[in-house]
Design a protein around this motif. Structure first.
Motif, short mmCIF file in Angstrom:
data_model
loop_
_atom_site.label_atom_id
_atom_site.label_comp_id
_atom_site.label_asym_id
_atom_site.label_seq_id
_atom_site.Cartn_x
_atom_site.Cartn_y
_atom_site.Cartn_z
N GLY A 31 -9.81 -49.21 30.70
CA GLY A 31 -9.05 -48.48 29.70
C GLY A 31 -8.79 -47.05 30.14
O GLY A 31 -9.08 -46.66 31.27
N ALA A 32 -8.29 -46.25 29.22
CA ALA A 32 -8.02 -44.84 29.47
C ALA A 32 -8.51 -44.06 28.26
O ALA A 32 -8.57 -44.58 27.14
CB ALA A 32 -6.54 -44.60 29.68
N GLY A 33 -8.89 -42.80 28.49
CA GLY A 33 -9.43 -42.02 27.40
C GLY A 33 -9.26 -40.53 27.55
O GLY A 33 -8.71 -40.04 28.54
N LEU A 34 -9.76 -39.83 26.54
CA LEU A 34 -9.65 -38.38 26.44
C LEU A 34 -10.94 -37.86 25.83
O LEU A 34 -11.49 -38.47 24.91
CB LEU A 34 -8.46 -38.03 25.55
CG LEU A 34 -8.13 -36.58 25.32
CD1 LEU A 34 -7.65 -35.92 26.61
CD2 LEU A 34 -7.03 -36.47 24.27
N THR A 35 -11.43 -36.71 26.32
CA THR A 35 -12.64 -36.08 25.79
C THR A 35 -12.33 -34.67 25.33
O THR A 35 -11.60 -33.94 25.99
CB THR A 35 -13.74 -36.04 26.88
OG1 THR A 35 -14.10 -37.37 27.23
CG2 THR A 35 -14.98 -35.30 26.40
N PHE A 36 -12.91 -34.29 24.21
CA PHE A 36 -12.84 -32.93 23.69
C PHE A 36 -14.25 -32.37 23.75
O PHE A 36 -15.15 -32.90 23.11
CB PHE A 36 -12.34 -32.91 22.24
CG PHE A 36 -11.00 -33.55 22.07
CD1 PHE A 36 -9.85 -32.83 22.35
CD2 PHE A 36 -10.90 -34.87 21.65
CE1 PHE A 36 -8.61 -33.42 22.19
CE2 PHE A 36 -9.67 -35.46 21.49
CZ PHE A 36 -8.52 -34.74 21.77
N ALA A 37 -14.46 -31.29 24.52
CA ALA A 37 -15.82 -30.76 24.70
C ALA A 37 -15.85 -29.26 24.49
O ALA A 37 -14.83 -28.58 24.57
CB ALA A 37 -16.33 -31.10 26.09
N GLY A 38 -17.07 -28.74 24.29
CA GLY A 38 -17.27 -27.33 24.02
C GLY A 38 -17.31 -26.44 25.25
O GLY A 38 -17.31 -25.24 25.13
N ASP A 39 -17.37 -26.99 26.44
CA ASP A 39 -17.49 -26.19 27.66
C ASP A 39 -16.17 -26.18 28.43
O ASP A 39 -16.13 -26.50 29.60
CB ASP A 39 -18.61 -26.74 28.55
CG ASP A 39 -18.77 -25.92 29.82
OD1 ASP A 39 -18.52 -24.71 29.79
OD2 ASP A 39 -19.15 -26.51 30.85
N ASN A 40 -15.07 -25.84 27.78
CA ASN A 40 -13.76 -25.81 28.43
C ASN A 40 -13.50 -27.09 29.19
O ASN A 40 -13.17 -27.07 30.37
CB ASN A 40 -13.64 -24.60 29.37
CG ASN A 40 -13.58 -23.31 28.61
OD1 ASN A 40 -13.08 -23.27 27.49
ND2 ASN A 40 -14.08 -22.26 29.20
N MET A 41 -13.68 -28.20 28.53
CA MET A 41 -13.47 -29.49 29.17
C MET A 41 -12.50 -30.30 28.32
O MET A 41 -12.76 -30.54 27.14
CB MET A 41 -14.81 -30.24 29.31
CG MET A 41 -14.76 -31.34 30.31
SD MET A 41 -16.29 -32.27 30.58
CE MET A 41 -17.62 -31.31 30.00
N LEU A 42 -11.38 -30.69 28.89
CA LEU A 42 -10.42 -31.55 28.23
C LEU A 42 -9.90 -32.53 29.28
O LEU A 42 -8.81 -32.40 29.79
CB LEU A 42 -9.27 -30.76 27.62
CG LEU A 42 -8.22 -31.57 26.87
CD1 LEU A 42 -8.83 -32.23 25.63
CD2 LEU A 42 -7.05 -30.73 26.50
N PRO A 43 -10.72 -33.52 29.64
CA PRO A 43 -10.30 -34.46 30.68
C PRO A 43 -9.55 -35.66 30.12
O PRO A 43 -9.81 -36.13 29.02
CB PRO A 43 -11.61 -34.89 31.31
CG PRO A 43 -12.59 -34.79 30.21
CD PRO A 43 -12.13 -33.65 29.35
N LEU A 44 -8.63 -36.14 30.92
CA LEU A 44 -7.95 -37.41 30.70
C LEU A 44 -8.44 -38.31 31.83
O LEU A 44 -8.45 -37.90 32.99
CB LEU A 44 -6.44 -37.21 30.78
CG LEU A 44 -5.56 -38.42 30.53
CD1 LEU A 44 -5.77 -38.96 29.12
CD2 LEU A 44 -4.10 -38.06 30.74
N TYR A 45 -8.89 -39.54 31.50
CA TYR A 45 -9.56 -40.34 32.52
C TYR A 45 -9.27 -41.82 32.36
O TYR A 45 -8.86 -42.30 31.31
CB TYR A 45 -11.07 -40.11 32.46
CG TYR A 45 -11.67 -40.35 31.10
CD1 TYR A 45 -12.01 -41.62 30.66
CD2 TYR A 45 -11.89 -39.29 30.23
CE1 TYR A 45 -12.54 -41.84 29.41
CE2 TYR A 45 -12.42 -39.50 28.98
CZ TYR A 45 -12.75 -40.77 28.58
OH TYR A 45 -13.28 -40.97 27.33
N LEU A 46 -9.54 -42.55 33.45
CA LEU A 46 -9.58 -44.01 33.43
C LEU A 46 -11.04 -44.40 33.22
O LEU A 46 -11.94 -43.74 33.74
CB LEU A 46 -9.08 -44.59 34.75
CG LEU A 46 -7.59 -44.39 35.02
CD1 LEU A 46 -7.24 -44.93 36.40
CD2 LEU A 46 -6.75 -45.07 33.96
N ASN A 47 -11.26 -45.47 32.47
CA ASN A 47 -12.61 -45.89 32.15
C ASN A 47 -12.79 -47.35 32.55
O ASN A 47 -12.01 -48.21 32.14
CB ASN A 47 -12.83 -45.72 30.64
CG ASN A 47 -14.25 -45.97 30.21
OD1 ASN A 47 -15.15 -46.12 31.02
ND2 ASN A 47 -14.47 -46.00 28.92
#
Length: 180
Positions: free
Chosen positions: A69-85
């Motif tokens: 699949g594919a996904g997105l993460t919202f994080a508190g340490d300046n992290m906004l990755p788009l990824y394959l899972n």
């Protein structure tokens, strides 16, 4: 703290109920992650950091063992990755472990790689929902500013930016999530 967390995870695994294997078709995940890292300060003291993130991944379960699949993460340490899972689920009697890998690109903090492998245990929660507990590593790429110290003839000390450098930061990650 790390020892207590590992003991808790093993205790939960020992009392686990049998989980069903995932079925072919659409599959989605919502995960809540705890990211921990420690670094040395310029004064040789350790600074510990804990960040929380929320991620979602959606894709296709090809058979009871393989999900892509594919996904997105919202994080508190300046992290906004788009990824394959990619994820694999297994069943050994009542023992239902999983392993997954998230690989993508972090679009914040100057950009860089995002890589997050983890292993864990899946608990059955109803007909088509599972609770996942996992532990792993998260690597986030970012661009760091390189500064040079300059001293003027009158004694003023200042910093001059001379460029940027690609760096990576590694986090210990504990993941709690739902799959549906």
């Amino acid at each position: 703290m790390k020892t207590k967390l590992l003991i808790l995870l093993f205790a939960l695994g020992a009392f686990a109920a049998e989980a069903r294997e995932p079925q072919q078709g659409y599959r989605g995940f919502f995960d809540f992650d705890f990211h921990y890292f420690s670094q040395k300060t310029p004064w040789n003291a350790n600074s510990d950091y804990l960040y929380l993130s929320l991620s979602t991944s959606h894709g296709y379960q090809f058979n009871p063992h393989l999900y892509i699949g594919a996904g997105l993460t919202f994080a508190g340490d300046n992290m906004l990755p788009l990824y394959l899972n990619a994820r694999t689920d297994w069943k050994f009697g009542k023992f239902t472990p999983f392993g997954d890998i998230k690989l993508g690109y972090n679009f914040t903090d100057g950009g860089g790689i995002f890589f997050s492998p983890s292993v864990g245990y899946r608990f059955n929660w109803g007909r088509k929902v599972g609770i996942n507990l996992g532990v792993g590593l998260t690597v986030k790429g970012y661009n760091a500013t390189i500064l040079e110290v300059n001293t003027t003839p009158d004694g003023y000390v200042g910093f001059e930016e001379i460029g940027t450098k690609c760096k990576n930061r590694s986090y210990l990650t504990v993941r709690i999530g739902l799959d549906f």
